[in-house]
Design an enzyme around this catalytic site. Sequence first.
Site, PDB file in Angstrom:
ATOM      1  N   CYS A 102       0.852  -1.200   0.000  1.00 45.07           N
ATOM      2  CA  CYS A 102       0.000   0.000   0.000  1.00 45.07           C
ATOM      3  C   CYS A 102       0.881   1.240   0.000  1.00 45.07           C
ATOM      4  O   CYS A 102       1.933   1.277   0.630  1.00 45.07           O
ATOM      5  CB  CYS A 102      -0.987  -0.015   1.163  1.00 45.07           C
ATOM      6  SG  CYS A 102      -0.398   0.683   2.683  1.00 45.07           S
ATOM      7  N   GLU A 103       0.426   2.227  -0.736  1.00 48.09           N
ATOM      8  CA  GLU A 103       1.257   3.411  -0.903  1.00 48.09           C
ATOM      9  C   GLU A 103       1.254   4.312   0.334  1.00 48.09           C
ATOM     10  O   GLU A 103       2.099   5.177   0.472  1.00 48.09           O
ATOM     11  CB  GLU A 103       0.830   4.222  -2.125  1.00 48.09           C
ATOM     12  CG  GLU A 103      -0.519   4.882  -2.019  1.00 48.09           C
ATOM     13  CD  GLU A 103      -0.900   5.609  -3.311  1.00 48.09           C
ATOM     14  OE1 GLU A 103      -0.324   5.319  -4.366  1.00 48.09           O
ATOM     15  OE2 GLU A 103      -1.791   6.468  -3.228  1.00 48.09           O
ATOM     16  N   HIS A 104       0.308   4.073   1.233  1.00 48.12           N
ATOM     17  CA  HIS A 104       0.244   4.936   2.422  1.00 48.12           C
ATOM     18  C   HIS A 104       1.251   4.516   3.481  1.00 48.12           C
ATOM     19  O   HIS A 104       1.790   5.361   4.183  1.00 48.12           O
ATOM     20  CB  HIS A 104      -1.160   4.904   3.027  1.00 48.12           C
ATOM     21  CG  HIS A 104      -2.226   5.279   2.050  1.00 48.12           C
ATOM     22  ND1 HIS A 104      -3.114   4.380   1.523  1.00 48.12           N
ATOM     23  CD2 HIS A 104      -2.507   6.468   1.472  1.00 48.12           C
ATOM     24  CE1 HIS A 104      -3.918   4.997   0.681  1.00 48.12           C
ATOM     25  NE2 HIS A 104      -3.566   6.255   0.620  1.00 48.12           N
ATOM     26  N   HIS A 105       1.439   3.204   3.630  1.00 55.46           N
ATOM     27  CA  HIS A 105       2.287   2.707   4.726  1.00 55.46           C
ATOM     28  C   HIS A 105       3.434   1.816   4.237  1.00 55.46           C
ATOM     29  O   HIS A 105       4.256   1.389   5.031  1.00 55.46           O
ATOM     30  CB  HIS A 105       1.439   1.898   5.713  1.00 55.46           C
ATOM     31  CG  HIS A 105       0.251   2.656   6.253  1.00 55.46           C
ATOM     32  ND1 HIS A 105      -1.004   2.568   5.696  1.00 55.46           N
ATOM     33  CD2 HIS A 105       0.154   3.537   7.282  1.00 55.46           C
ATOM     34  CE1 HIS A 105      -1.842   3.359   6.367  1.00 55.46           C
ATOM     35  NE2 HIS A 105      -1.168   3.958   7.326  1.00 55.46           N
ATOM     36  N   GLN A 143      -5.692  -0.272  -3.787  1.00 53.02           N
ATOM     37  CA  GLN A 143      -6.333  -1.424  -4.441  1.00 53.02           C
ATOM     38  C   GLN A 143      -7.213  -0.988  -5.613  1.00 53.02           C
ATOM     39  O   GLN A 143      -7.283  -1.670  -6.638  1.00 53.02           O
ATOM     40  CB  GLN A 143      -7.144  -2.195  -3.390  1.00 53.02           C
ATOM     41  CG  GLN A 143      -7.677  -3.520  -3.912  1.00 53.02           C
ATOM     42  CD  GLN A 143      -8.381  -4.313  -2.839  1.00 53.02           C
ATOM     43  OE1 GLN A 143      -8.028  -4.238  -1.666  1.00 53.02           O
ATOM     44  NE2 GLN A 143      -9.389  -5.069  -3.225  1.00 53.02           N
ATOM     45  N   HIS A 171      -5.383  -5.892   3.814  1.00 52.23           N
ATOM     46  CA  HIS A 171      -4.343  -4.858   3.909  1.00 52.23           C
ATOM     47  C   HIS A 171      -3.677  -4.957   5.274  1.00 52.23           C
ATOM     48  O   HIS A 171      -4.353  -4.772   6.297  1.00 52.23           O
ATOM     49  CB  HIS A 171      -4.974  -3.471   3.737  1.00 52.23           C
ATOM     50  CG  HIS A 171      -5.483  -3.230   2.355  1.00 52.23           C
ATOM     51  ND1 HIS A 171      -4.997  -2.217   1.565  1.00 52.23           N
ATOM     52  CD2 HIS A 171      -6.407  -3.875   1.614  1.00 52.23           C
ATOM     53  CE1 HIS A 171      -5.610  -2.249   0.391  1.00 52.23           C
ATOM     54  NE2 HIS A 171      -6.474  -3.243   0.397  1.00 52.23           N
ATOM     55  N   CYS A 173      -1.891  -2.931   6.705  1.00 55.52           N
ATOM     56  CA  CYS A 173      -1.984  -1.675   7.472  1.00 55.52           C
ATOM     57  C   CYS A 173      -3.284  -1.608   8.270  1.00 55.52           C
ATOM     58  O   CYS A 173      -3.390  -0.823   9.207  1.00 55.52           O
ATOM     59  CB  CYS A 173      -1.836  -0.460   6.547  1.00 55.52           C
ATOM     60  SG  CYS A 173      -3.116  -0.326   5.298  1.00 55.52           S
TER      61      CYS A 173
END
Length: 216
Positions: A102-105, A143, A171, A173
């Site tokens: 995931c690009e956030h975490h 996603q 996910h 995260c």
Amino acid sequence: MTLSISPVLNSADQVVSSLSTQQQPKVTEAEMMQAVRTLLIGLGENPDREGLKDTPKRVVKALQFLTKGYHESLDELLNGAVFTESANEMVLVRDIDIFSSCEHHILPVIGRAHVAYIPNGKVIGLSKIARICEMYARRLQVQERLTLQIADALQGLLKPKGVAVVIEATHMCMVMRGVQKPGSWTVTSAMRGIFSEDARTREEFMSLIRHNANFH
Ligand SMILES: Nc1nc2c(ncn2[C@@H]2O[C@H](COP(=O)(O)OP(=O)(O)OP(=O)(O)O)[C@@H](O)[C@H]2O)c(=O)[nH]1
Ligand SMILES: [Zn+2]
């Protein structure tokens, strides 16, 4: 060694909008390792102890692997495996393992993709469908974008009567940190052409991905 993180782009890739179209700065592997070393110190660790001394190198190598899709292109992975065929019934490749980040975490997203299309004069090598999923999954993702990139890539390559992509994923995260919901999983879909216009075709696809194969 200086690494260019700029992606390999080609005409087929350009049918999808992607983070990878952005210009990326050039950094060295040594700078990347130094950044991991700084993280370790920030976490209260001693990066010089035996177990950690090679960790910056390992982390950089692992992250490069997990994002190798930035350096791949549709033209390369296809290797010409698009064939003229008069078949015009649904082709479905189910249960394609997805390991994304995931690009956030930058934490794992683990799941399965189901990809179907209805040919319109051209078919694609079946393994190439899984390779397309792999190329986009091996990038920093959400996603939803992963799902539509796969659909748009097939739509652009084959101009089929329709494309359907469903991804089911969990996910990390949301599992290991944050809201900590280990049982949760997310379903995303992208429907193109006849799959978006015709409820019966969409239903056929949905029922085919629910049915269990009996050979595993
Ligand atoms: N839509 C979408 N969201 C995602 C995906 N992967 C992670 N996220 C979400 O991205 C959001 C980032 O929210 P922020 O509040 O900025 O970050 P955060 O404080 O770490 O959020 P929490 O996870 O709620 O602790 C979170 O809600 C994640 O669940 C994805 O693939 N699609
Ligand atoms: Zn996340």
